[in-house]
Motif scaffolding. Structure first.
Motif, PDB file in Angstrom:
ATOM      1  N   LEU A 174      15.758  28.099 -22.103  1.00  0.00           N
ATOM      2  CA  LEU A 174      14.538  28.352 -22.878  1.00  0.00           C
ATOM      3  C   LEU A 174      13.296  28.163 -22.018  1.00  0.00           C
ATOM      4  O   LEU A 174      12.336  28.944 -22.117  1.00  0.00           O
ATOM      5  CB  LEU A 174      14.479  27.406 -24.082  1.00  0.00           C
ATOM      6  N   ASP A 175      13.317  27.139 -21.174  1.00  0.00           N
ATOM      7  CA  ASP A 175      12.182  26.908 -20.269  1.00  0.00           C
ATOM      8  C   ASP A 175      11.989  28.094 -19.332  1.00  0.00           C
ATOM      9  O   ASP A 175      10.857  28.544 -19.106  1.00  0.00           O
ATOM     10  CB  ASP A 175      12.418  25.636 -19.453  1.00  0.00           C
ATOM     11  N   ALA A 176      13.103  28.588 -18.794  1.00  0.00           N
ATOM     12  CA  ALA A 176      13.010  29.733 -17.877  1.00  0.00           C
ATOM     13  C   ALA A 176      12.494  30.966 -18.617  1.00  0.00           C
ATOM     14  O   ALA A 176      11.648  31.713 -18.085  1.00  0.00           O
ATOM     15  CB  ALA A 176      14.386  30.016 -17.271  1.00  0.00           C
ATOM     16  N   LEU A 177      12.974  31.168 -19.842  1.00  0.00           N
ATOM     17  CA  LEU A 177      12.533  32.315 -20.633  1.00  0.00           C
ATOM     18  C   LEU A 177      11.045  32.217 -20.954  1.00  0.00           C
ATOM     19  O   LEU A 177      10.312  33.220 -20.883  1.00  0.00           O
ATOM     20  CB  LEU A 177      13.355  32.382 -21.930  1.00  0.00           C
ATOM     21  N   GLU A 178      10.571  31.029 -21.260  1.00  0.00           N
ATOM     22  CA  GLU A 178       9.160  30.840 -21.582  1.00  0.00           C
ATOM     23  C   GLU A 178       8.273  31.108 -20.367  1.00  0.00           C
ATOM     24  O   GLU A 178       7.211  31.742 -20.492  1.00  0.00           O
ATOM     25  CB  GLU A 178       8.932  29.422 -22.101  1.00  0.00           C
ATOM     26  N   GLN A 179       8.694  30.651 -19.200  1.00  0.00           N
ATOM     27  CA  GLN A 179       7.920  30.905 -17.987  1.00  0.00           C
ATOM     28  C   GLN A 179       7.815  32.402 -17.699  1.00  0.00           C
ATOM     29  O   GLN A 179       6.754  32.910 -17.306  1.00  0.00           O
ATOM     30  CB  GLN A 179       8.554  30.179 -16.797  1.00  0.00           C
ATOM     31  N   LYS A 283      11.286  44.249 -14.238  1.00  0.00           N
ATOM     32  CA  LYS A 283      12.169  43.288 -13.566  1.00  0.00           C
ATOM     33  C   LYS A 283      12.232  41.967 -14.350  1.00  0.00           C
ATOM     34  O   LYS A 283      13.295  41.367 -14.488  1.00  0.00           O
ATOM     35  CB  LYS A 283      11.679  43.036 -12.142  1.00  0.00           C
ATOM     36  N   LEU A 284      11.063  41.535 -14.834  1.00  0.00           N
ATOM     37  CA  LEU A 284      11.034  40.309 -15.623  1.00  0.00           C
ATOM     38  C   LEU A 284      11.844  40.449 -16.909  1.00  0.00           C
ATOM     39  O   LEU A 284      12.542  39.519 -17.334  1.00  0.00           O
ATOM     40  CB  LEU A 284       9.595  39.933 -15.973  1.00  0.00           C
ATOM     41  N   VAL A 285      11.761  41.618 -17.533  1.00  0.00           N
ATOM     42  CA  VAL A 285      12.513  41.861 -18.766  1.00  0.00           C
ATOM     43  C   VAL A 285      14.012  41.751 -18.522  1.00  0.00           C
ATOM     44  O   VAL A 285      14.753  41.181 -19.329  1.00  0.00           O
ATOM     45  CB  VAL A 285      12.146  43.242 -19.355  1.00  0.00           C
ATOM     46  N   LYS A 289      16.379  39.011 -20.372  1.00  0.00           N
ATOM     47  CA  LYS A 289      17.590  39.362 -21.132  1.00  0.00           C
ATOM     48  C   LYS A 289      18.793  38.586 -20.608  1.00  0.00           C
ATOM     49  O   LYS A 289      19.686  38.203 -21.372  1.00  0.00           O
ATOM     50  CB  LYS A 289      17.833  40.862 -21.052  1.00  0.00           C
ATOM     51  N   SER A 290      18.790  38.331 -19.311  1.00  0.00           N
ATOM     52  CA  SER A 290      19.881  37.540 -18.729  1.00  0.00           C
ATOM     53  C   SER A 290      19.856  36.110 -19.258  1.00  0.00           C
ATOM     54  O   SER A 290      20.908  35.535 -19.592  1.00  0.00           O
ATOM     55  CB  SER A 290      19.763  37.544 -17.204  1.00  0.00           C
ATOM     56  N   GLU A 291      18.663  35.516 -19.344  1.00  0.00           N
ATOM     57  CA  GLU A 291      18.537  34.159 -19.874  1.00  0.00           C
ATOM     58  C   GLU A 291      18.947  34.101 -21.343  1.00  0.00           C
ATOM     59  O   GLU A 291      19.628  33.158 -21.771  1.00  0.00           O
ATOM     60  CB  GLU A 291      17.100  33.661 -19.709  1.00  0.00           C
ATOM     61  N   ILE A 292      18.552  35.107 -22.109  1.00  0.00           N
ATOM     62  CA  ILE A 292      18.910  35.146 -23.528  1.00  0.00           C
ATOM     63  C   ILE A 292      20.422  35.267 -23.697  1.00  0.00           C
ATOM     64  O   ILE A 292      21.017  34.643 -24.587  1.00  0.00           O
ATOM     65  CB  ILE A 292      18.187  36.310 -24.238  1.00  0.00           C
ATOM     66  N   GLU A 297      25.691  32.887 -25.196  1.00  0.00           N
ATOM     67  CA  GLU A 297      27.044  32.443 -24.876  1.00  0.00           C
ATOM     68  C   GLU A 297      27.231  30.964 -25.216  1.00  0.00           C
ATOM     69  O   GLU A 297      28.290  30.559 -25.699  1.00  0.00           O
ATOM     70  CB  GLU A 297      27.323  32.686 -23.395  1.00  0.00           C
ATOM     71  N   GLN A 298      26.212  30.161 -24.961  1.00  0.00           N
ATOM     72  CA  GLN A 298      26.331  28.719 -25.200  1.00  0.00           C
ATOM     73  C   GLN A 298      26.329  28.374 -26.686  1.00  0.00           C
ATOM     74  O   GLN A 298      27.080  27.507 -27.128  1.00  0.00           O
ATOM     75  CB  GLN A 298      25.199  27.970 -24.496  1.00  0.00           C
ATOM     76  N   ILE A 299      25.507  29.065 -27.450  1.00  0.00           N
ATOM     77  CA  ILE A 299      25.403  28.693 -28.869  1.00  0.00           C
ATOM     78  C   ILE A 299      26.618  29.136 -29.661  1.00  0.00           C
ATOM     79  O   ILE A 299      26.784  28.721 -30.817  1.00  0.00           O
ATOM     80  CB  ILE A 299      24.118  29.266 -29.515  1.00  0.00           C
ATOM     81  N   GLN A 300      27.478  29.968 -29.065  1.00  0.00           N
ATOM     82  CA  GLN A 300      28.726  30.319 -29.741  1.00  0.00           C
ATOM     83  C   GLN A 300      29.593  29.088 -29.953  1.00  0.00           C
ATOM     84  O   GLN A 300      30.532  29.099 -30.758  1.00  0.00           O
ATOM     85  CB  GLN A 300      29.494  31.375 -28.936  1.00  0.00           C
ATOM     86  N   ASN A 301      29.299  28.020 -29.208  1.00  0.00           N
ATOM     87  CA  ASN A 301      30.094  26.800 -29.315  1.00  0.00           C
ATOM     88  C   ASN A 301      29.357  25.670 -30.039  1.00  0.00           C
ATOM     89  O   ASN A 301      29.799  24.535 -30.050  1.00  0.00           O
ATOM     90  CB  ASN A 301      30.491  26.313 -27.901  1.00  0.00           C
TER      91      ASN A 301
END
Length: 303
Positions: A174-179, A283-285, A289-292, A297-301
Protein backbone atom coordinates in the motif's frame (compact mmCIF):
# COMPACT_ATOMS: atom_id res chain seq x y z
CA UNK A 1 -6.23 -9.74 11.50
CA UNK A 2 -6.19 -13.48 10.94
CA UNK A 3 -5.05 -15.72 8.15
CA UNK A 4 -7.46 -18.37 6.88
CA UNK A 5 -4.84 -21.11 7.14
CA UNK A 6 -4.08 -22.62 10.51
CA UNK A 7 -3.51 -25.77 12.55
CA UNK A 8 -4.18 -26.76 16.14
CA UNK A 9 -3.85 -30.03 18.06
CA UNK A 10 -4.63 -31.17 21.59
CA UNK A 11 -4.20 -34.65 23.02
CA UNK A 12 -4.67 -36.02 26.55
CA UNK A 13 -6.47 -38.54 28.71
CA UNK A 14 -9.55 -36.93 30.18
CA UNK A 15 -12.59 -38.39 31.91
CA UNK A 16 -11.49 -41.95 31.26
CA UNK A 17 -10.93 -41.34 27.54
CA UNK A 18 -7.79 -41.07 25.43
CA UNK A 19 -8.68 -38.08 23.19
CA UNK A 20 -6.94 -36.32 20.30
CA UNK A 21 -8.41 -33.28 18.52
CA UNK A 22 -6.87 -31.79 15.36
CA UNK A 23 -8.08 -28.70 13.50
CA UNK A 24 -6.73 -27.47 10.18
CA UNK A 25 -8.00 -24.91 7.67
CA UNK A 26 -7.18 -23.59 4.20
CA UNK A 27 -8.44 -20.72 2.06
CA UNK A 28 -12.08 -20.65 1.07
CA UNK A 29 -14.47 -17.96 -0.07
CA UNK A 30 -16.94 -18.79 2.70
CA UNK A 31 -16.99 -20.78 5.94
CA UNK A 32 -17.15 -24.56 5.51
CA UNK A 33 -16.60 -27.13 8.25
CA UNK A 34 -16.30 -30.92 8.15
CA UNK A 35 -15.85 -33.20 11.17
CA UNK A 36 -14.32 -36.68 11.23
CA UNK A 37 -14.99 -38.75 14.34
CA UNK A 38 -15.70 -42.35 15.41
CA UNK A 39 -19.17 -43.56 14.43
CA UNK A 40 -20.06 -44.24 18.06
CA UNK A 41 -19.61 -40.54 18.83
CA UNK A 42 -21.28 -39.08 15.74
CA UNK A 43 -23.70 -37.18 17.99
CA UNK A 44 -20.81 -34.83 18.88
CA UNK A 45 -20.60 -33.39 15.35
CA UNK A 46 -23.15 -30.62 15.79
CA UNK A 47 -21.70 -29.57 19.15
CA UNK A 48 -18.23 -29.31 17.62
CA UNK A 49 -19.50 -27.31 14.64
CA UNK A 50 -21.36 -24.91 16.93
CA UNK A 51 -18.18 -24.26 18.91
CA UNK A 52 -16.17 -23.50 15.78
CA UNK A 53 -18.74 -21.42 13.92
CA UNK A 54 -18.83 -18.86 16.71
CA UNK A 55 -15.08 -18.25 16.38
CA UNK A 56 -14.26 -18.72 12.69
CA UNK A 57 -15.71 -16.56 9.91
CA UNK A 58 -14.07 -17.88 6.74
CA UNK A 59 -12.05 -20.85 5.58
CA UNK A 60 -12.42 -24.53 4.80
CA UNK A 61 -12.05 -26.14 8.24
CA UNK A 62 -11.46 -29.83 8.96
CA UNK A 63 -11.77 -31.26 12.47
CA UNK A 64 -10.55 -34.73 13.35
CA UNK A 65 -11.47 -36.40 16.65
CA UNK A 66 -10.14 -39.74 17.84
CA UNK A 67 -11.06 -41.12 21.25
CA UNK A 68 -10.83 -44.40 23.09
CA UNK A 69 -12.42 -45.47 26.36
CA UNK A 70 -9.55 -46.38 28.69
CA UNK A 71 -11.20 -45.74 32.04
CA UNK A 72 -14.02 -48.28 31.97
CA UNK A 73 -15.77 -50.99 30.03
CA UNK A 74 -16.77 -50.03 26.54
CA UNK A 75 -17.95 -53.53 25.56
CA UNK A 76 -19.78 -56.34 27.35
CA UNK A 77 -19.57 -60.00 26.32
CA UNK A 78 -22.27 -62.45 27.36
CA UNK A 79 -22.88 -66.11 26.58
CA UNK A 80 -25.87 -66.61 24.34
CA UNK A 81 -27.42 -69.40 26.41
CA UNK A 82 -30.19 -70.05 23.93
CA UNK A 83 -27.76 -70.53 21.04
CA UNK A 84 -25.34 -72.71 23.05
CA UNK A 85 -28.17 -74.93 24.33
CA UNK A 86 -29.49 -75.34 20.83
CA UNK A 87 -26.04 -76.34 19.56
CA UNK A 88 -25.58 -78.90 22.37
CA UNK A 89 -29.05 -80.37 21.91
CA UNK A 90 -28.46 -80.75 18.19
CA UNK A 91 -25.09 -82.42 18.77
CA UNK A 92 -26.51 -84.89 21.34
CA UNK A 93 -29.39 -85.79 19.05
CA UNK A 94 -26.97 -86.40 16.20
CA UNK A 95 -24.83 -88.51 18.53
CA UNK A 96 -27.82 -90.73 19.43
CA UNK A 97 -28.83 -91.12 15.82
CA UNK A 98 -25.37 -92.27 14.78
CA UNK A 99 -25.18 -94.71 17.72
CA UNK A 100 -28.55 -96.23 16.83
CA UNK A 101 -27.50 -96.74 13.24
CA UNK A 102 -24.35 -98.60 14.33
CA UNK A 103 -25.64 -100.71 17.26
CA UNK A 104 -29.28 -101.03 16.36
CA UNK A 105 -30.13 -99.18 19.56
CA UNK A 106 -28.88 -96.57 21.94
CA UNK A 107 -25.34 -97.41 22.92
CA UNK A 108 -23.52 -96.45 26.08
CA UNK A 109 -20.55 -95.59 23.90
CA UNK A 110 -21.74 -93.11 21.34
CA UNK A 111 -20.09 -92.87 18.00
CA UNK A 112 -19.00 -89.25 18.74
CA UNK A 113 -17.14 -88.57 21.94
CA UNK A 114 -18.70 -85.93 24.15
CA UNK A 115 -15.56 -83.80 24.39
CA UNK A 116 -17.04 -80.40 23.56
CA UNK A 117 -14.47 -77.87 24.87
CA UNK A 118 -14.41 -74.11 25.49
CA UNK A 119 -12.30 -73.58 22.36
CA UNK A 120 -14.96 -75.36 20.34
CA UNK A 121 -17.69 -73.18 21.85
CA UNK A 122 -15.73 -70.03 20.91
CA UNK A 123 -15.89 -71.08 17.26
CA UNK A 124 -19.65 -71.53 17.26
CA UNK A 125 -21.51 -68.68 15.51
CA UNK A 126 -23.62 -66.54 17.83
CA UNK A 127 -22.37 -68.32 20.93
CA UNK A 128 -21.48 -64.96 22.46
CA UNK A 129 -23.20 -61.58 22.39
CA UNK A 130 -20.98 -58.47 22.21
CA UNK A 131 -22.70 -55.22 23.13
CA UNK A 132 -21.49 -51.62 23.22
CA UNK A 133 -21.87 -50.08 26.66
CA UNK A 134 -24.19 -47.07 26.49
CA UNK A 135 -22.28 -43.92 27.44
CA UNK A 136 -23.68 -40.72 28.85
CA UNK A 137 -23.51 -38.12 26.03
CA UNK A 138 -23.00 -35.25 28.47
CA UNK A 139 -20.12 -37.07 30.19
CA UNK A 140 -18.47 -37.71 26.82
CA UNK A 141 -18.88 -34.06 25.76
CA UNK A 142 -17.48 -32.88 29.09
CA UNK A 143 -14.35 -34.92 28.35
CA UNK A 144 -14.03 -33.70 24.75
CA UNK A 145 -14.85 -29.98 25.11
CA UNK A 146 -11.71 -28.86 27.04
CA UNK A 147 -9.43 -30.48 24.46
CA UNK A 148 -11.47 -29.00 21.63
CA UNK A 149 -11.02 -25.55 23.17
CA UNK A 150 -7.27 -26.10 23.52
CA UNK A 151 -7.00 -27.10 19.87
CA UNK A 152 -9.09 -24.08 18.82
CA UNK A 153 -6.86 -21.70 20.78
CA UNK A 154 -3.73 -23.11 19.13
CA UNK A 155 -5.46 -22.91 15.75
CA UNK A 156 -6.49 -19.27 16.25
CA UNK A 157 -3.06 -18.33 17.60
CA UNK A 158 -1.41 -19.67 14.45
CA UNK A 159 -3.94 -17.76 12.35
CA UNK A 160 -3.14 -14.52 14.16
CA UNK A 161 0.62 -14.92 13.76
CA UNK A 162 0.21 -15.54 10.05
CA UNK A 163 -2.28 -12.66 9.88
CA UNK A 164 0.30 -10.21 11.28
CA UNK A 165 2.76 -11.25 8.58
CA UNK A 166 0.12 -10.71 5.90
CA UNK A 167 -0.76 -7.35 7.40
CA UNK A 168 2.84 -6.14 7.28
CA UNK A 169 3.27 -7.31 3.69
CA UNK A 170 0.03 -5.71 2.49
CA UNK A 171 0.92 -2.46 4.27
CA UNK A 172 4.25 -2.29 2.44
CA UNK A 173 2.52 -2.71 -0.94
CA UNK A 174 0.00 0.00 0.00
CA UNK A 175 2.86 2.37 0.79
CA UNK A 176 4.45 1.68 -2.58
CA UNK A 177 1.10 2.17 -4.34
CA UNK A 178 0.53 5.48 -2.56
CA UNK A 179 3.96 6.80 -3.51
CA UNK A 180 3.29 5.96 -7.16
CA UNK A 181 -0.08 7.73 -6.91
CA UNK A 182 1.69 10.89 -5.71
CA UNK A 183 4.07 10.64 -8.68
CA UNK A 184 1.17 10.41 -11.12
CA UNK A 185 -0.41 13.48 -9.49
CA UNK A 186 2.77 15.46 -10.14
CA UNK A 187 3.06 14.28 -13.73
CA UNK A 188 -0.60 14.76 -14.71
CA UNK A 189 -0.51 18.62 -15.07
CA UNK A 190 2.72 18.41 -17.06
CA UNK A 191 0.98 16.12 -19.54
CA UNK A 192 -1.41 18.89 -20.63
CA UNK A 193 1.46 21.36 -21.05
CA UNK A 194 3.46 18.82 -23.04
CA UNK A 195 0.47 18.23 -25.30
CA UNK A 196 0.05 21.98 -25.79
CA UNK A 197 3.73 22.44 -26.70
CA UNK A 198 3.65 19.46 -29.06
CA UNK A 199 0.50 20.74 -30.77
CA UNK A 200 1.94 24.27 -31.08
CA UNK A 201 5.11 22.96 -32.76
CA UNK A 202 3.18 20.87 -35.26
CA UNK A 203 0.80 23.69 -36.20
CA UNK A 204 3.68 26.15 -36.48
CA UNK A 205 5.50 23.82 -38.84
CA UNK A 206 2.40 23.31 -40.98
CA UNK A 207 1.48 27.00 -41.17
CA UNK A 208 5.06 28.14 -41.74
CA UNK A 209 4.97 31.97 -41.79
CA UNK A 210 1.29 32.23 -41.01
CA UNK A 211 0.17 33.48 -37.61
CA UNK A 212 -0.89 30.82 -35.12
CA UNK A 213 -4.25 31.38 -33.42
CA UNK A 214 -3.28 31.14 -29.72
CA UNK A 215 -6.90 31.13 -28.52
CA UNK A 216 -7.67 28.16 -30.76
CA UNK A 217 -4.72 26.26 -29.31
CA UNK A 218 -5.79 27.02 -25.76
CA UNK A 219 -9.29 25.77 -26.51
CA UNK A 220 -7.95 22.56 -28.02
CA UNK A 221 -5.63 22.03 -25.07
CA UNK A 222 -8.55 22.57 -22.67
CA UNK A 223 -10.62 19.91 -24.45
CA UNK A 224 -7.77 17.43 -24.27
CA UNK A 225 -7.09 18.32 -20.64
CA UNK A 226 -10.71 17.43 -19.82
CA UNK A 227 -10.40 14.07 -21.58
CA UNK A 228 -7.14 13.06 -19.95
CA UNK A 229 -7.81 14.46 -16.48
CA UNK A 230 -7.28 11.79 -13.82
CA UNK A 231 -7.87 13.93 -10.73
CA UNK A 232 -11.07 12.12 -9.76
CA UNK A 233 -9.49 8.71 -10.23
CA UNK A 234 -6.50 9.64 -8.08
CA UNK A 235 -8.71 11.09 -5.33
CA UNK A 236 -10.73 7.88 -5.21
CA UNK A 237 -7.54 5.82 -5.22
CA UNK A 238 -6.22 7.76 -2.20
CA UNK A 239 -9.56 7.15 -0.49
CA UNK A 240 -9.40 3.40 -1.18
CA UNK A 241 -5.86 3.21 0.19
CA UNK A 242 -6.95 5.02 3.37
CA UNK A 243 -9.91 2.65 3.79
CA UNK A 244 -7.62 -0.30 3.26
CA UNK A 245 -5.32 0.90 6.05
CA UNK A 246 -8.34 1.20 8.34
CA UNK A 247 -9.31 -2.39 7.57
CA UNK A 248 -5.78 -3.54 8.38
CA UNK A 249 -6.30 -2.33 11.94
CA UNK A 250 -9.75 -3.86 12.30
CA UNK A 251 -10.38 -6.66 14.80
CA UNK A 252 -13.20 -8.27 12.78
CA UNK A 253 -12.99 -10.39 9.59
CA UNK A 254 -12.29 -8.04 6.67
CA UNK A 255 -11.08 -10.29 3.86
CA UNK A 256 -14.16 -9.88 1.67
CA UNK A 257 -14.19 -6.08 2.11
CA UNK A 258 -10.54 -5.98 1.13
CA UNK A 259 -11.31 -8.02 -1.96
CA UNK A 260 -13.91 -5.44 -3.00
CA UNK A 261 -11.50 -2.54 -2.39
CA UNK A 262 -8.81 -4.21 -4.49
CA UNK A 263 -11.25 -4.42 -7.39
CA UNK A 264 -12.06 -0.73 -7.01
CA UNK A 265 -8.37 0.28 -6.84
CA UNK A 266 -7.65 -1.76 -9.93
CA UNK A 267 -10.51 -0.03 -11.76
CA UNK A 268 -9.19 3.45 -10.92
CA UNK A 269 -5.65 2.56 -12.01
CA UNK A 270 -6.92 1.05 -15.28
CA UNK A 271 -8.90 4.21 -16.01
CA UNK A 272 -5.82 6.33 -15.27
CA UNK A 273 -3.80 4.24 -17.68
CA UNK A 274 -6.38 4.47 -20.45
CA UNK A 275 -6.44 8.29 -20.16
CA UNK A 276 -2.69 8.65 -19.97
CA UNK A 277 -0.86 10.54 -22.71
CA UNK A 278 2.48 10.25 -20.93
CA UNK A 279 4.95 7.40 -21.21
CA UNK A 280 6.11 8.00 -17.64
CA UNK A 281 2.55 7.74 -16.30
CA UNK A 282 1.99 4.59 -18.34
CA UNK A 283 5.06 3.01 -16.76
CA UNK A 284 3.83 4.01 -13.31
CA UNK A 285 0.41 2.51 -14.04
CA UNK A 286 2.04 -0.82 -14.90
CA UNK A 287 3.93 -0.78 -11.60
CA UNK A 288 0.79 0.24 -9.71
CA UNK A 289 -1.15 -2.69 -11.18
CA UNK A 290 1.68 -4.98 -10.13
CA UNK A 291 1.44 -3.76 -6.52
CA UNK A 292 -2.34 -4.18 -6.53
CA UNK A 293 -1.97 -7.73 -7.83
CA UNK A 294 0.44 -8.53 -5.00
CA UNK A 295 -2.10 -7.18 -2.52
CA UNK A 296 -4.86 -9.21 -4.15
CA UNK A 297 -2.83 -12.42 -3.85
CA UNK A 298 -2.18 -11.83 -0.15
CA UNK A 299 -5.72 -10.98 0.86
CA UNK A 300 -6.94 -14.27 -0.59
CA UNK A 301 -5.59 -15.73 2.64
CA UNK A 302 -7.12 -13.16 5.01
CA UNK A 303 -10.20 -14.12 7.01
Amino acid sequence: MKSMTGYGRASAQNGGYDITVEIRAVNHRFYECSVKLPRAYSYLEEKIKDQLQSRIARGKVEVSLTMQNVGGKSLTVQVNHTAVSAYLTALLEENRRLAEELDGGISEHAFLKQDLSLSTLLRLPDAFQVQQVTEDAEVVWAAVEPLLQDAVEQFLSMRMVEGERLKADVASHLDALEQMTFCVEKLAPETVQLYYDKLYRKITELLADHTVDESRLVTEAAVVAEKIAVDEELVRLHSHIAQFRTLLESDVPVGRKMDFLVQEMNREVNTTGSKSQSLEITKLVVDMKSEIEKIREQIQNIE
